[in-house]
Design a protein around this motif. Structure first.
Motif, PDB file in Angstrom:
ATOM      1  N   SER A  40      34.009 106.374  17.623  1.00 62.00           N
ATOM      2  CA  SER A  40      32.513 105.608  18.003  1.00 62.00           C
ATOM      3  C   SER A  40      31.519 106.416  18.216  1.00 62.00           C
ATOM      4  CB  SER A  40      32.821 104.803  19.489  1.00 62.00           C
ATOM      5  OG  SER A  40      33.342 105.784  20.576  1.00 62.00           O
ATOM      6  N   ILE A  41      31.460 107.760  18.058  1.00 61.08           N
ATOM      7  CA  ILE A  41      30.466 108.695  17.932  1.00 61.08           C
ATOM      8  C   ILE A  41      29.686 108.358  16.527  1.00 61.08           C
ATOM      9  CG2 ILE A  41      31.658 110.518  16.941  1.00 61.08           C
ATOM     10  CD1 ILE A  41      30.008 112.141  18.956  1.00 61.08           C
ATOM     11  N   LEU A  42      30.130 107.755  15.513  1.00 63.66           N
ATOM     12  CA  LEU A  42      29.581 107.813  14.299  1.00 63.66           C
ATOM     13  C   LEU A  42      28.665 106.424  14.270  1.00 63.66           C
ATOM     14  CD1 LEU A  42      32.589 107.832  11.939  1.00 63.66           C
ATOM     15  CD2 LEU A  42      31.294 109.493  12.598  1.00 63.66           C
ATOM     16  N   ALA A  43      27.271 106.951  13.728  1.00 63.60           N
ATOM     17  CA  ALA A  43      26.277 106.041  13.675  1.00 63.60           C
ATOM     18  C   ALA A  43      26.593 104.449  12.910  1.00 63.60           C
ATOM     19  CB  ALA A  43      24.954 106.775  12.847  1.00 63.60           C
ATOM     20  N   HIS A  44      25.664 103.601  13.202  1.00 65.62           N
ATOM     21  CA  HIS A  44      25.686 102.530  12.296  1.00 65.62           C
ATOM     22  C   HIS A  44      26.931 101.576  12.514  1.00 65.62           C
ATOM     23  CE1 HIS A  44      22.296 104.183  10.203  1.00 65.62           C
ATOM     24  NE2 HIS A  44      23.182 105.284   9.962  1.00 65.62           N
ATOM     25  N   ASN A  45      27.719 101.645  13.882  1.00 70.68           N
ATOM     26  CA  ASN A  45      28.796 101.002  13.951  1.00 70.68           C
ATOM     27  C   ASN A  45      28.739  99.579  14.825  1.00 70.68           C
ATOM     28  OD1 ASN A  45      30.377 101.550  16.481  1.00 70.68           O
ATOM     29  ND2 ASN A  45      29.923 103.702  15.847  1.00 70.68           N
ATOM     30  N   ASP A  46      28.098  99.843  16.178  1.00 67.22           N
ATOM     31  CA  ASP A  46      27.826  98.446  16.938  1.00 67.22           C
ATOM     32  C   ASP A  46      29.229  97.852  17.088  1.00 67.22           C
ATOM     33  OD1 ASP A  46      27.174  97.020  18.847  1.00 67.22           O
ATOM     34  OD2 ASP A  46      25.479  95.978  17.369  1.00 67.22           O
ATOM     35  N   TRP A  47      30.484  98.607  17.483  1.00 68.00           N
ATOM     36  CA  TRP A  47      31.657  97.996  17.519  1.00 68.00           C
ATOM     37  C   TRP A  47      31.771  96.857  18.534  1.00 68.00           C
ATOM     38  CZ3 TRP A  47      34.120  98.015  21.873  1.00 68.00           C
ATOM     39  CH2 TRP A  47      33.978  98.848  22.895  1.00 68.00           C
ATOM     40  N   LYS A  48      30.989  97.117  19.364  1.00 61.69           N
ATOM     41  CA  LYS A  48      31.221  96.004  20.741  1.00 61.69           C
ATOM     42  C   LYS A  48      31.066  94.510  20.148  1.00 61.69           C
ATOM     43  CE  LYS A  48      30.386  98.332  24.867  1.00 61.69           C
ATOM     44  NZ  LYS A  48      29.332  99.195  24.780  1.00 61.69           N
ATOM     45  N   ARG A  49      29.699  94.588  19.207  1.00 64.20           N
ATOM     46  CA  ARG A  49      29.295  93.243  18.920  1.00 64.20           C
ATOM     47  C   ARG A  49      29.896  92.609  17.463  1.00 64.20           C
ATOM     48  NH1 ARG A  49      25.022  94.635  21.692  1.00 64.20           N
ATOM     49  NH2 ARG A  49      24.296  93.125  23.002  1.00 64.20           N
ATOM     50  N   LEU A  50      30.411  93.876  16.659  1.00 64.34           N
ATOM     51  CA  LEU A  50      31.184  93.427  15.414  1.00 64.34           C
ATOM     52  C   LEU A  50      32.604  92.973  15.650  1.00 64.34           C
ATOM     53  CD1 LEU A  50      29.527  96.049  13.215  1.00 64.34           C
ATOM     54  CD2 LEU A  50      29.324  93.773  12.897  1.00 64.34           C
ATOM     55  N   LYS A  51      33.215  93.621  16.981  1.00 64.34           N
ATOM     56  CA  LYS A  51      34.418  93.490  17.182  1.00 64.34           C
ATOM     57  C   LYS A  51      35.475  94.212  16.309  1.00 64.34           C
ATOM     58  CE  LYS A  51      33.767  90.401  20.454  1.00 64.34           C
ATOM     59  NZ  LYS A  51      33.166  90.853  21.679  1.00 64.34           N
ATOM     60  N   CYS A  52      34.936  95.563  16.390  1.00 60.66           N
ATOM     61  CA  CYS A  52      35.873  96.564  15.340  1.00 60.66           C
ATOM     62  C   CYS A  52      36.245  97.681  16.062  1.00 60.66           C
ATOM     63  CB  CYS A  52      35.000  96.534  14.115  1.00 60.66           C
ATOM     64  SG  CYS A  52      33.347  97.789  14.435  1.00 60.66           S
ATOM     65  N   GLY A  53      36.291  97.794  17.488  1.00 58.00           N
ATOM     66  CA  GLY A  53      36.283  99.173  18.056  1.00 58.00           C
ATOM     67  C   GLY A  53      37.581  99.782  17.471  1.00 58.00           C
ATOM     68  N   ALA A  54      38.825  99.303  17.797  1.00 57.18           N
ATOM     69  CA  ALA A  54      39.988 100.068  17.355  1.00 57.18           C
ATOM     70  C   ALA A  54      40.014 100.205  16.007  1.00 57.18           C
ATOM     71  CB  ALA A  54      41.071  99.349  17.995  1.00 57.18           C
ATOM     72  N   GLY A  55      39.726  99.431  15.102  1.00 56.08           N
ATOM     73  CA  GLY A  55      39.941  99.653  13.874  1.00 56.08           C
ATOM     74  C   GLY A  55      38.892 100.698  13.386  1.00 56.08           C
ATOM     75  N   LEU A  56      37.579 100.595  13.637  1.00 53.06           N
ATOM     76  CA  LEU A  56      36.701 101.796  13.533  1.00 53.06           C
ATOM     77  C   LEU A  56      37.429 103.204  13.930  1.00 53.06           C
ATOM     78  CD1 LEU A  56      33.594 102.458  12.901  1.00 53.06           C
ATOM     79  CD2 LEU A  56      33.775 103.111  15.314  1.00 53.06           C
ATOM     80  N   ALA A  57      38.057 103.397  15.062  1.00 47.23           N
ATOM     81  CA  ALA A  57      38.479 104.545  15.585  1.00 47.23           C
ATOM     82  C   ALA A  57      39.504 105.051  14.824  1.00 47.23           C
ATOM     83  CB  ALA A  57      38.962 104.341  16.988  1.00 47.23           C
ATOM     84  N   VAL A  58      40.657 104.013  14.465  1.00 43.35           N
ATOM     85  CA  VAL A  58      41.840 104.445  13.705  1.00 43.35           C
ATOM     86  C   VAL A  58      41.436 104.802  12.260  1.00 43.35           C
ATOM     87  CG1 VAL A  58      43.980 103.347  12.612  1.00 43.35           C
ATOM     88  CG2 VAL A  58      43.349 103.016  15.038  1.00 43.35           C
ATOM     89  N   ALA A  59      40.622 103.908  11.668  1.00 39.89           N
ATOM     90  CA  ALA A  59      40.452 103.886  10.108  1.00 39.89           C
ATOM     91  C   ALA A  59      39.622 105.460   9.889  1.00 39.89           C
ATOM     92  CB  ALA A  59      39.656 102.954   9.556  1.00 39.89           C
ATOM     93  N   THR A  60      38.562 105.366  10.924  1.00 40.28           N
ATOM     94  CA  THR A  60      37.622 106.723  10.510  1.00 40.28           C
ATOM     95  C   THR A  60      38.635 108.038  10.865  1.00 40.28           C
ATOM     96  OG1 THR A  60      36.721 106.739  12.748  1.00 40.28           O
ATOM     97  CG2 THR A  60      35.533 105.729  10.723  1.00 40.28           C
ATOM     98  N   ALA A  61      39.514 107.959  11.634  1.00 38.60           N
ATOM     99  CA  ALA A  61      40.432 109.167  11.980  1.00 38.60           C
ATOM    100  C   ALA A  61      41.159 109.238  10.665  1.00 38.60           C
ATOM    101  CB  ALA A  61      41.216 108.903  13.196  1.00 38.60           C
ATOM    102  N   PHE A  62      41.722 108.430  10.066  1.00 38.02           N
ATOM    103  CA  PHE A  62      42.247 108.539   8.900  1.00 38.02           C
ATOM    104  C   PHE A  62      41.487 109.229   7.853  1.00 38.02           C
ATOM    105  CE2 PHE A  62      44.546 106.813   5.332  1.00 38.02           C
ATOM    106  CZ  PHE A  62      46.119 107.061   5.430  1.00 38.02           C
ATOM    107  N   GLY A  63      40.370 108.632   7.641  1.00 36.38           N
ATOM    108  CA  GLY A  63      39.423 109.138   6.473  1.00 36.38           C
ATOM    109  C   GLY A  63      39.138 110.649   6.836  1.00 36.38           C
ATOM    110  N   ALA A  64      38.909 110.973   8.193  1.00 39.74           N
ATOM    111  CA  ALA A  64      38.463 112.468   8.586  1.00 39.74           C
ATOM    112  C   ALA A  64      39.800 113.280   8.211  1.00 39.74           C
ATOM    113  CB  ALA A  64      38.043 112.559   9.873  1.00 39.74           C
ATOM    114  N   VAL A  65      40.766 112.975   8.485  1.00 40.42           N
ATOM    115  CA  VAL A  65      42.237 113.645   8.139  1.00 40.42           C
ATOM    116  C   VAL A  65      42.581 113.987   6.670  1.00 40.42           C
ATOM    117  CG1 VAL A  65      44.656 113.859   8.447  1.00 40.42           C
ATOM    118  CG2 VAL A  65      43.227 113.229  10.341  1.00 40.42           C
TER     119      VAL A  65
END
Ligand SMILES: Cc1cc2nc3c(=O)[nH]c(=O)nc-3n(C[C@H](O)[C@H](O)[C@H](O)COP(=O)(O)OP(=O)(O)OC[C@H]3O[C@@H](n4cnc5c(N)ncnc54)[C@H](O)[C@@H]3O)c2cc1C
Length: 429
Positions: free
Chosen positions: A396-421
């Motif tokens: 959630s530290i990444l810019a441009h995500n507004d996860w609360k409204r888009l309803k993408c909180g966990a997906g964003l966390a998991v997918a970006t962790a995958f991308g970073a690794v």
């Protein structure tokens, strides 16, 4: 004395133990990387336990999507800076597969329909659309669709959960929906009861027997019963099947307001499941300072107030969250990143952080604030270059995500962790 501490050497230091940090550690360890991880609890224990992929887009139209992958296509077409746009869809799918397999093995199975979101009943009587549902709530998804004779139960003294309100909100399309209130065993003398305490109590079989006796007179014609999410702090399969046997009908959980038992279960499942892997885990500790000596490695000082561990790592995955987690801090004039003082994408002035109307359908600009990254998930410096060759960011530290409204909180966390690794492995091996 810092000089007395023997440094720990590892491939990756993960800063943060929220969902993004846990996922980054899992993906790293699964690929043979040695990991040191540190952090406090983060948002995970407040979260509902549901794992959203993408539910709403565009937020200004509040458009709900039943097909999250199609929603992602639309999102990345319109918002190329959204973190999902840095990932291939296959990577997001692989990330979810890997997390769900891990959680199943850790005793916390989830259910999903591969290409569709599912509707979950909330404690307000609304229906939340989400991607992955804990097994404790899955029968509720089916009940919502098939509408059998159903009883919703609430518990005297439990705040923020009204069975009557849930039944009243859904009565129009669900005629066989009733509500009842019970007292949780041995809590008659208490004015307030807490989900964590009840979930802990239900780990003991004799408390389950007492609860079943209290529920039994209310069952009548009901074919299924929905309760607040208290059916075991862990070992939920055992708790639920025992209660179902005693009560005689299937049970399902309904998410509660924070702090949330399903969130605690997620945290506990990660901690337990990661223990046997090659991870040094420093719970309730912070990265106090990070330096990069001339050799290009990072030196991270970890502790509570004083330095307790020194970590030398080839790279860092920064998953330190936003304001609740502590990765971002807002002072009177600007939003800062708290560890490296990296540039934070944010409105020019504080007056633009929030719109005048709290419920403005466009959302608030402060929710877009965060770190801008390159395609390898590396935070950018003020010249729009990677701030460090081997510093990656996720969650959630990444810019441009507004996860609360888009309803993408966990997906964003998991997918970006995958991308970073994946980026770490590509650039550092
Ligand atoms: C009330 C609530 C309900 C939610 N409901 C849902 C839902 O229904 N569905 C859904 O998909 N998502 C939901 N979420 C979001 C979900 O929990 C996300 O995964 C989360 O917001 C993002 O996780 P994160 O790991 O990026 O950040 P966080 O969870 O905030 O974790 C940040 C971590 O960084 C650590 N940290 C910060 N600074 C330091 C430092 N200096 N050193 C070491 N560690 C540090 C913190 O201690 C913490 O461990 C909900 C969140 C909340 C708060």
């Amino acid at each position: 004395m810092i000089s007395d501490l023997r440094p720990l050497n590892c491939d990756v230091c993960v800063i943060g133990t929220g969902l993004a940090g846990m996922a980054a550690t899992l993906f790293s360890a699964a690929r043979g990387l040695s990991v040191v991880q540190a952090g406090h609890t983060g948002e995970i224990i407040f979260a509902s336990g549901l794992l959203d992929l993408l539910g709403v887009y565009p937020v200004s139209e509040k458009r709900l999507w039943s097909k999250p992958w199609a929603a992602i296509d639309a999102l990345v077409r319109d918002i190329p800076h959204h973190p999902y746009a840095r990932l291939k869809k296959e990577d997001i799918k692989d990330a979810f597969d890997e997390i769900l397999t891990f959680l199943e093995e850790a005793g916390l199975p989830y259910h999903r329909r591969m290409d569709h979101n599912s509707g979950v009943l909330t404690s307000l009587g609304t229906i939340k659309s989400t991607y992955c549902v804990p097994h404790t709530m899955w029968k509720g998804v089916k009940a919502l669709e098939e509408k059998p004779a159903c009883l919703i139960i609430d518990i005297r003294g439990l705040k923020g959960f009204s069975a009557r309100q849930i039944a009243a909100s859904l009565q129009n399309g669900w005629s066989d929906l009733r509500s009842a209130q019970i007292s949780f065993p041995d809590t008659d003398h208490l004015s307030e009861v807490y989900t964590e305490h009840m979930a802990n109590a239900l780990l003991l079989p004799h408390n389950r027997e007492k609860l079943a006796q209290v529920v039994a007179p209310h069952v009548k014609e009901s074919k299924i019963i929905g309760l607040p999410a208290i059916l075991g702090l862990y070992r939920t399969r055992e708790v639920i099947s025992h209660l179902e046997e005693l009560i005689g009908v299937p049970l399902f959980e309904i998410p509660t307001i924070p702090p949330s038992v399903p969130g605690l279960r997620l945290k506990e499942a990660f901690e337990r499941g990661l223990r046997p892997k090659s991870v040094q885990y420093f719970s309730l500790k912070r990265a106090l300072q990070v330096r990069q000596p001339a050799d290009g490695h990072f030196e991270t000082h970890i502790g509570s107030n004083d330095v307790e561990h020194i970590v030398h790592s080839r790279g860092i995955i920064l998953a330190s969250g936003r304001f609740i987690g502590g990765g971002l801090h807002a002072d009177r004039t600007r939003i800062r990143e708290t560890i490296f003082d990296l540039p934070v994408y944010q409105p020019d002035s504080r007056t633009e952080w929030h719109r005048r109307n709290f419920l403005d359908p466009r959302g608030h600009l402060i929710n877009q604030a965060g770190l801008e990254i390159d395609d390898a998930f590396r935070p950018l410096n003020s010249s729009h270059q990677p701030a460090f060759e081997t510093l990656f960011a996720a969650g959630s530290i990444l810019a441009h995500n507004d996860w609360k409204r888009l309803k993408c909180g966990a997906g964003l966390a998991v997918a970006t962790a995958f991308g970073a690794v994946k980026a770490f492995i590509r650039l550092c091996r």
